[in-house]
Design a protein around this motif. Structure first.
Motif, PDB file in Angstrom:
ATOM      1  N   PHE A 146      56.599  42.749  35.740  1.00  0.00           N
ATOM      2  CA  PHE A 146      55.537  41.834  36.189  1.00  0.00           C
ATOM      3  C   PHE A 146      55.021  42.321  37.535  1.00  0.00           C
ATOM      4  O   PHE A 146      55.687  42.173  38.560  1.00  0.00           O
ATOM      5  CB  PHE A 146      56.112  40.423  36.313  1.00  0.00           C
ATOM      6  N   LYS A 147      53.837  42.935  37.517  1.00  0.00           N
ATOM      7  CA  LYS A 147      53.289  43.499  38.747  1.00  0.00           C
ATOM      8  C   LYS A 147      51.773  43.550  38.637  1.00  0.00           C
ATOM      9  O   LYS A 147      51.209  43.454  37.538  1.00  0.00           O
ATOM     10  CB  LYS A 147      53.832  44.902  38.975  1.00  0.00           C
ATOM     11  N   PRO A 148      51.079  43.683  39.765  1.00  0.00           N
ATOM     12  CA  PRO A 148      49.618  43.789  39.719  1.00  0.00           C
ATOM     13  C   PRO A 148      49.174  45.018  38.928  1.00  0.00           C
ATOM     14  O   PRO A 148      49.823  46.061  38.962  1.00  0.00           O
ATOM     15  CB  PRO A 148      49.219  43.906  41.200  1.00  0.00           C
ATOM     16  N   PHE A 149      48.090  44.873  38.230  1.00  0.00           N
ATOM     17  CA  PHE A 149      47.555  45.959  37.404  1.00  0.00           C
ATOM     18  C   PHE A 149      46.964  47.053  38.279  1.00  0.00           C
ATOM     19  O   PHE A 149      46.269  46.792  39.265  1.00  0.00           O
ATOM     20  CB  PHE A 149      46.471  45.398  36.479  1.00  0.00           C
ATOM     21  N   CYS A 150      47.252  48.305  37.945  1.00  0.00           N
ATOM     22  CA  CYS A 150      46.678  49.466  38.622  1.00  0.00           C
ATOM     23  C   CYS A 150      45.595  50.064  37.732  1.00  0.00           C
ATOM     24  O   CYS A 150      45.888  50.576  36.643  1.00  0.00           O
ATOM     25  CB  CYS A 150      47.760  50.511  38.907  1.00  0.00           C
ATOM     26  N   ASN A 151      44.371  50.002  38.191  1.00  0.00           N
ATOM     27  CA  ASN A 151      43.247  50.460  37.371  1.00  0.00           C
ATOM     28  C   ASN A 151      43.299  51.965  37.197  1.00  0.00           C
ATOM     29  O   ASN A 151      43.538  52.706  38.147  1.00  0.00           O
ATOM     30  CB  ASN A 151      41.919  50.050  38.034  1.00  0.00           C
ATOM     31  N   PHE A 152      43.075  52.437  35.972  1.00  0.00           N
ATOM     32  CA  PHE A 152      43.083  53.868  35.699  1.00  0.00           C
ATOM     33  C   PHE A 152      41.714  54.376  35.289  1.00  0.00           C
ATOM     34  O   PHE A 152      41.550  55.518  34.923  1.00  0.00           O
ATOM     35  CB  PHE A 152      44.105  54.201  34.595  1.00  0.00           C
ATOM     36  N   SER A 153      40.698  53.512  35.305  1.00  0.00           N
ATOM     37  CA  SER A 153      39.334  53.929  34.967  1.00  0.00           C
ATOM     38  C   SER A 153      38.378  53.144  35.850  1.00  0.00           C
ATOM     39  O   SER A 153      37.828  52.131  35.451  1.00  0.00           O
ATOM     40  CB  SER A 153      39.037  53.672  33.485  1.00  0.00           C
ATOM     41  N   MET A 154      38.208  53.599  37.078  1.00  0.00           N
ATOM     42  CA  MET A 154      37.466  52.826  38.067  1.00  0.00           C
ATOM     43  C   MET A 154      35.972  52.751  37.756  1.00  0.00           C
ATOM     44  O   MET A 154      35.330  51.735  37.984  1.00  0.00           O
ATOM     45  CB  MET A 154      37.665  53.434  39.460  1.00  0.00           C
ATOM     46  N   HIS A 155      35.406  53.835  37.255  1.00  0.00           N
ATOM     47  CA  HIS A 155      33.954  53.861  37.032  1.00  0.00           C
ATOM     48  C   HIS A 155      33.624  54.427  35.647  1.00  0.00           C
ATOM     49  O   HIS A 155      33.039  55.515  35.524  1.00  0.00           O
ATOM     50  CB  HIS A 155      33.262  54.696  38.114  1.00  0.00           C
ATOM     51  N   PRO A 156      33.994  53.722  34.575  1.00  0.00           N
ATOM     52  CA  PRO A 156      33.661  54.228  33.236  1.00  0.00           C
ATOM     53  C   PRO A 156      32.150  54.200  33.031  1.00  0.00           C
ATOM     54  O   PRO A 156      31.490  53.224  33.386  1.00  0.00           O
ATOM     55  CB  PRO A 156      34.367  53.233  32.301  1.00  0.00           C
ATOM     56  N   PRO A 157      31.575  55.274  32.495  1.00  0.00           N
ATOM     57  CA  PRO A 157      30.117  55.318  32.316  1.00  0.00           C
ATOM     58  C   PRO A 157      29.646  54.300  31.284  1.00  0.00           C
ATOM     59  O   PRO A 157      30.358  53.968  30.340  1.00  0.00           O
ATOM     60  CB  PRO A 157      29.868  56.754  31.824  1.00  0.00           C
ATOM     61  N   SER A 158      28.433  53.792  31.492  1.00  0.00           N
ATOM     62  CA  SER A 158      27.844  52.832  30.558  1.00  0.00           C
ATOM     63  C   SER A 158      26.491  53.355  30.085  1.00  0.00           C
ATOM     64  O   SER A 158      25.819  54.109  30.796  1.00  0.00           O
ATOM     65  CB  SER A 158      27.676  51.457  31.216  1.00  0.00           C
TER      66      SER A 158
END
Length: 247
Positions: A146-158
């Motif tokens: 149980f821990k804060p989520f670490c983002n692995f895709s900060m700027h996914p293209p749209s």
């Protein structure tokens, strides 16, 4: 199809204790959520040298709705940089009057959206991530961690694509089915659907609809080719399953 997970608390109240019990119940909900966030914040501080995590304790508040006896439950977090409060509705409290379900008791209902709680407490930026099979997400919470989520895709293209089609005169367009079709074809890679334009041809009675779709994956970089392929497949399946005429 993904659905929200909710937990329901059902309490029978004597008429003379209803108002007091609602306040006590609010305190209990707030204390329970606070104990979770406090333990998470302490765990984060203990390991802050291992990885930099943007996390802060959260605040619980209750807002009375227009209907007497109904309350919305908000979970707020204070940004570390901006200092501004942002709140997300994570549940509701409502009362069922005496006699509707029981002749002896008023019924107090409290519903908590577990997905919204997880997203807000752990800092998950996109609800769709709760349904991903991506190992980069799953491994963060193995063995009940149980821990804060670490983002692995900060700027996914749209990518933005428009689609227009005719609905035959006299036929009712089912927008829910349209959204379901978009979800299925895109494999949950459409983040936004907007109706841009609607008009009806005076002579034929046919209705023209134009929608704007934003393609963006929550856990990987989506390519322009992939987005265009999904858009082409959507055009084909719209005509096949919803009987519309794509323009």
């Amino acid at each position: 199809m993904p659905v929200f997970h909710e937990t329901l608390f059902l309490c029978g109240l004597r008429k003379e204790t209803g108002g007091l019990f609602v306040e006590l119940f609010m305190d209990a909900i707030a204390a329970s959520i606070k104990s979770i966030t406090d333990s998470l914040f302490k765990e984060t501080k203990d390991h802050q040298d291992e990885q930099e995590i943007n996390y802060s304790p959260q605040l619980i508040s209750f807002s009375q709705q227009s209907k007497k006896g109904d309350y919305s439950i908000y979970l707020q977090s204070r940004g570390l940089e901006s200092g501004e409060n942002e709140g997300v509705c994570v549940g509701v409290i409502t009362t069922v009057p005496l006699g509707e379900l029981s002749c002896d008791y008023e019924i107090l209902l409290a519903m908590l959206n577990l997905d919204a709680l997880v997203i807000q407490i752990l800092g998950v930026p996109d609800w769709r991530m709760l349904w991903t099979y991506d190992g980069r997400f799953i491994t963060q919470f193995l063995h009940g961690k149980f821990k804060p989520f670490c983002n692995f895709s900060m700027h996914p293209p749209s990518y933005v694509h428009d689609i227009s089609f005719w609905v035959k005169g006299g036929e009712q367009f089912d927008e829910v089915e349209f959204h379901n079709l978009v979800r299925r074809v895109s494999k949950e890679c459409v983040t936004d659907i907007q109706l841009l334009d609607r008009f009806q041809h005076l002579e034929t009675g046919m209705v023209s609809l134009c929608y704007r779709l934003t393609y963006q994956s929550c856990d990987k970089a989506l390519s322009d080719v992939q987005a265009s392929t999904m858009q082409l497949q959507l055009r084909q399946e719209l005509q096949m399953f919803l009987q519309v005429i794509v323009r």
